[in-house]
Design a protein around this motif. Structure first.
Motif, PDB file in Angstrom:
ATOM      1  N   LYS A 208      -0.559   2.290  -1.744  1.00  0.00           N
ATOM      2  CA  LYS A 208      -0.869   1.302  -0.703  1.00  0.00           C
ATOM      3  C   LYS A 208      -0.355   1.763   0.653  1.00  0.00           C
ATOM      4  O   LYS A 208      -1.027   1.578   1.671  1.00  0.00           O
ATOM      5  N   ARG A 209       0.827   2.366   0.682  1.00  0.00           N
ATOM      6  CA  ARG A 209       1.375   2.854   1.954  1.00  0.00           C
ATOM      7  C   ARG A 209       0.511   3.985   2.510  1.00  0.00           C
ATOM      8  O   ARG A 209       0.198   4.005   3.711  1.00  0.00           O
ATOM      9  N   LEU A 210       0.117   4.920   1.651  1.00  0.00           N
ATOM     10  CA  LEU A 210      -0.729   6.019   2.110  1.00  0.00           C
ATOM     11  C   LEU A 210      -2.059   5.505   2.647  1.00  0.00           C
ATOM     12  O   LEU A 210      -2.556   5.970   3.677  1.00  0.00           O
ATOM     13  N   GLN A 211      -2.632   4.540   1.943  1.00  0.00           N
ATOM     14  CA  GLN A 211      -3.918   4.002   2.386  1.00  0.00           C
ATOM     15  C   GLN A 211      -3.763   3.271   3.715  1.00  0.00           C
ATOM     16  O   GLN A 211      -4.609   3.387   4.604  1.00  0.00           O
ATOM     17  N   ARG A 212      -2.665   2.550   3.850  1.00  0.00           N
ATOM     18  CA  ARG A 212      -2.430   1.798   5.090  1.00  0.00           C
ATOM     19  C   ARG A 212      -2.145   2.727   6.268  1.00  0.00           C
ATOM     20  O   ARG A 212      -2.717   2.580   7.351  1.00  0.00           O
ATOM     21  N   ASP A 213      -1.283   3.703   6.048  1.00  0.00           N
ATOM     22  CA  ASP A 213      -0.850   4.564   7.150  1.00  0.00           C
ATOM     23  C   ASP A 213      -1.882   5.625   7.511  1.00  0.00           C
ATOM     24  O   ASP A 213      -2.057   5.954   8.688  1.00  0.00           O
ATOM     25  N   LEU A 214      -2.531   6.202   6.508  1.00  0.00           N
ATOM     26  CA  LEU A 214      -3.462   7.300   6.740  1.00  0.00           C
ATOM     27  C   LEU A 214      -4.917   6.885   6.668  1.00  0.00           C
ATOM     28  O   LEU A 214      -5.803   7.680   6.990  1.00  0.00           O
ATOM     29  N   ARG A 215      -5.164   5.663   6.220  1.00  0.00           N
ATOM     30  CA  ARG A 215      -6.535   5.138   6.055  1.00  0.00           C
ATOM     31  C   ARG A 215      -7.372   6.056   5.165  1.00  0.00           C
ATOM     32  O   ARG A 215      -8.544   6.338   5.442  1.00  0.00           O
ATOM     33  N   ILE A 216      -6.753   6.531   4.093  1.00  0.00           N
ATOM     34  CA  ILE A 216      -7.466   7.375   3.140  1.00  0.00           C
ATOM     35  C   ILE A 216      -8.462   6.524   2.368  1.00  0.00           C
ATOM     36  O   ILE A 216      -8.137   5.455   1.860  1.00  0.00           O
ATOM     37  N   THR A 217      -9.678   6.992   2.273  1.00  0.00           N
ATOM     38  CA  THR A 217     -10.691   6.342   1.453  1.00  0.00           C
ATOM     39  C   THR A 217     -10.382   6.661  -0.013  1.00  0.00           C
ATOM     40  O   THR A 217     -10.138   7.813  -0.363  1.00  0.00           O
ATOM     41  N   MET A 218     -10.386   5.632  -0.856  1.00  0.00           N
ATOM     42  CA  MET A 218     -10.015   5.820  -2.252  1.00  0.00           C
ATOM     43  C   MET A 218     -11.060   5.226  -3.188  1.00  0.00           C
ATOM     44  O   MET A 218     -11.667   4.199  -2.888  1.00  0.00           O
ATOM     45  N   VAL A 219     -11.229   5.886  -4.320  1.00  0.00           N
ATOM     46  CA  VAL A 219     -11.979   5.337  -5.445  1.00  0.00           C
ATOM     47  C   VAL A 219     -11.027   5.358  -6.631  1.00  0.00           C
ATOM     48  O   VAL A 219     -10.529   6.418  -7.014  1.00  0.00           O
ATOM     49  N   ILE A 220     -10.743   4.183  -7.193  1.00  0.00           N
ATOM     50  CA  ILE A 220      -9.765   4.095  -8.276  1.00  0.00           C
ATOM     51  C   ILE A 220     -10.405   3.493  -9.516  1.00  0.00           C
ATOM     52  O   ILE A 220     -11.025   2.424  -9.464  1.00  0.00           O
ATOM     53  N   VAL A 221     -10.300   4.214 -10.620  1.00  0.00           N
ATOM     54  CA  VAL A 221     -10.805   3.772 -11.915  1.00  0.00           C
ATOM     55  C   VAL A 221      -9.627   3.265 -12.735  1.00  0.00           C
ATOM     56  O   VAL A 221      -8.596   3.931 -12.834  1.00  0.00           O
ATOM     57  N   SER A 222      -9.759   2.081 -13.314  1.00  0.00           N
ATOM     58  CA  SER A 222      -8.698   1.559 -14.169  1.00  0.00           C
ATOM     59  C   SER A 222      -9.253   0.485 -15.090  1.00  0.00           C
ATOM     60  O   SER A 222     -10.162  -0.263 -14.721  1.00  0.00           O
ATOM     61  N   HIS A 223      -8.667   0.437 -16.300  1.00  0.00           N
ATOM     62  CA  HIS A 223      -8.982  -0.672 -17.198  1.00  0.00           C
ATOM     63  C   HIS A 223      -8.080  -1.857 -16.906  1.00  0.00           C
ATOM     64  O   HIS A 223      -8.301  -2.958 -17.414  1.00  0.00           O
ATOM     65  N   ASP A 224      -7.048  -1.640 -16.070  1.00  0.00           N
ATOM     66  CA  ASP A 224      -6.060  -2.666 -15.745  1.00  0.00           C
ATOM     67  C   ASP A 224      -6.531  -3.447 -14.523  1.00  0.00           C
ATOM     68  O   ASP A 224      -6.480  -2.947 -13.390  1.00  0.00           O
ATOM     69  N   LEU A 225      -6.985  -4.666 -14.733  1.00  0.00           N
ATOM     70  CA  LEU A 225      -7.499  -5.463 -13.622  1.00  0.00           C
ATOM     71  C   LEU A 225      -6.404  -5.782 -12.609  1.00  0.00           C
ATOM     72  O   LEU A 225      -6.698  -5.996 -11.431  1.00  0.00           O
ATOM     73  N   GLY A 226      -5.141  -5.823 -13.058  1.00  0.00           N
ATOM     74  CA  GLY A 226      -4.049  -6.060 -12.131  1.00  0.00           C
ATOM     75  C   GLY A 226      -3.945  -4.954 -11.099  1.00  0.00           C
ATOM     76  O   GLY A 226      -3.698  -5.206  -9.917  1.00  0.00           O
ATOM     77  N   VAL A 227      -4.135  -3.708 -11.537  1.00  0.00           N
ATOM     78  CA  VAL A 227      -4.112  -2.568 -10.624  1.00  0.00           C
ATOM     79  C   VAL A 227      -5.257  -2.681  -9.621  1.00  0.00           C
ATOM     80  O   VAL A 227      -5.077  -2.489  -8.413  1.00  0.00           O
ATOM     81  N   ILE A 228      -6.447  -2.987 -10.111  1.00  0.00           N
ATOM     82  CA  ILE A 228      -7.611  -3.092  -9.228  1.00  0.00           C
ATOM     83  C   ILE A 228      -7.443  -4.259  -8.265  1.00  0.00           C
ATOM     84  O   ILE A 228      -7.753  -4.149  -7.061  1.00  0.00           O
ATOM     85  N   ARG A 229      -6.948  -5.371  -8.742  1.00  0.00           N
ATOM     86  CA  ARG A 229      -6.732  -6.533  -7.877  1.00  0.00           C
ATOM     87  C   ARG A 229      -5.736  -6.203  -6.759  1.00  0.00           C
ATOM     88  O   ARG A 229      -5.879  -6.649  -5.616  1.00  0.00           O
ATOM     89  N   THR A 230      -4.726  -5.405  -7.093  1.00  0.00           N
ATOM     90  CA  THR A 230      -3.712  -5.029  -6.112  1.00  0.00           C
ATOM     91  C   THR A 230      -4.249  -4.068  -5.061  1.00  0.00           C
ATOM     92  O   THR A 230      -3.911  -4.168  -3.880  1.00  0.00           O
ATOM     93  N   MET A 231      -5.129  -3.158  -5.482  1.00  0.00           N
ATOM     94  CA  MET A 231      -5.509  -2.051  -4.616  1.00  0.00           C
ATOM     95  C   MET A 231      -6.857  -2.202  -3.912  1.00  0.00           C
ATOM     96  O   MET A 231      -7.015  -1.760  -2.776  1.00  0.00           O
ATOM     97  N   ALA A 232      -7.844  -2.800  -4.593  1.00  0.00           N
ATOM     98  CA  ALA A 232      -9.233  -2.613  -4.167  1.00  0.00           C
ATOM     99  C   ALA A 232      -9.705  -3.615  -3.120  1.00  0.00           C
ATOM    100  O   ALA A 232      -9.347  -4.789  -3.150  1.00  0.00           O
ATOM    101  N   ASP A 233     -10.560  -3.127  -2.212  1.00  0.00           N
ATOM    102  CA  ASP A 233     -11.297  -3.991  -1.287  1.00  0.00           C
ATOM    103  C   ASP A 233     -12.576  -4.504  -1.945  1.00  0.00           C
ATOM    104  O   ASP A 233     -12.942  -5.666  -1.798  1.00  0.00           O
TER     105      ASP A 233
END
Length: 269
Positions: A208-233
């Motif tokens: 989250k810090r890297l994405q916020r500070d560097l505005r890195i575009t990310m694609v994240i695959v996970s079966h854990d909906l908690g992870v996706i809820r935390t990270m994804a737009d």
């Protein structure tokens, strides 16, 4: 109740062109359909989450984004300032390697896929820099240290072998290697699976810090909906090789439209 899925091409008010675009991607492994006419767009600075059960095609799609395989059909483009144009699936092996070294970073679920376990942690990062053409030892070491520090890896241990490190530290080395050249897009395949809950939280905080500070575009695959809820737009839901729903993360989690998405969300409540 089974209703038609909501498929949104982009977040509301999005005015910039997409950074990544895949269209009509289909792939089979023998008689098994891995992907069936999948299309996706990812925008600059966005975090796209991809969810689905095992066998849904999400990891296959991520491997294709990293140009590790070639689909039976489909078109793949990144909007880059320089580099190859046209359909990236048509590139040869050398051109793919150069493109991935400069523009695409990846963190695998299994660190053994992304790291040379008997090379130093700094050496693993330097290996990516070497592929991109850096040959000066001082620059290699300095840039490796910067990338490891940015990934919250203790630089005092930069000469430790990954095989000597914990799973969480190995993921940080992978992350440092992936961001060393400031890629256009960062791909993450189940980056917290197998880690203790406290370590998971630390890894997600770093992302989250890297994405916020560097505005890195990310694609994240996970079966854990908690992870996706935390990270994804935005969230893309896959089932049996197809996209059944795509939309803003809050909308998908709070008001899922497709019966399969409803099942996933309610199972985690």
């Amino acid at each position: 109740m089974n209703v038609e899925p909501r498929i949104e091409a982009a977040p509301r008010l999005m005015t910039t062109p997409p950074l990544m675009r895949l269209e009509g991607v289909s792939m089979k492994y023998g008689p098994v359909v891995a992907l069936n006419d999948v299309s996706a767009t990812v925008y600059p600075g966005e975090v796209m989450g991809i969810v689905g059960e095992s066998g849904s095609g999400k990891s296959t799609l991520l491997r294709l984004m990293n140009l590790e395989e070639t689909p039976d059909e489909g078109d793949y483009r990144l909007d880059l300032d320089e580099g190859p144009q046209g359909n990236f699936f048509a590139l040869d092996r050398y051109a793919r390697r150069q493109l991935c070294a400069r523009a695409i970073g990846i963190v695998y679920q299994n660190p053994h896929l992304g790291l040379l376990m008997r090379h130093t942690s700094s050496g693993n990062v330097a290996e990516r820099l070497l592929v991109a053409g850096e040959r000066r030892f001082g620059a290699l070491r300095s840039r490796a240290e910067e990338a490891l520090s940015a990934s919250d890896f203790p630089v005092a241990r930069m000469d430790a072998l990954p095989i000597e490190l914990s799973g969480g530290m190995q993921q940080r080395v992978q992350l440092a290697k992936a961001i060393a050249l400031e890629p256009a897009v960062l791909l993450l395949d189940e980056p917290t699976t197998g880690l203790d809950v406290s370590v998971q939280a630390l890894v997600l905080d770093t992302l989250k810090r890297l994405q916020r500070d560097l505005r890195i575009t990310m694609v994240i695959v996970s079966h854990d909906l908690g992870v996706i809820r935390t990270m994804a737009d935005r969230v893309m839901v896959m089932r049996r090789g197809e996209v059944v729903e795509c939309g803003l993360a809050d909308q998908v989690f709070q008001d899922p439209q497709h019966a399969y998405t409803q099942q996933l969300v309610h199972a985690k409540l």
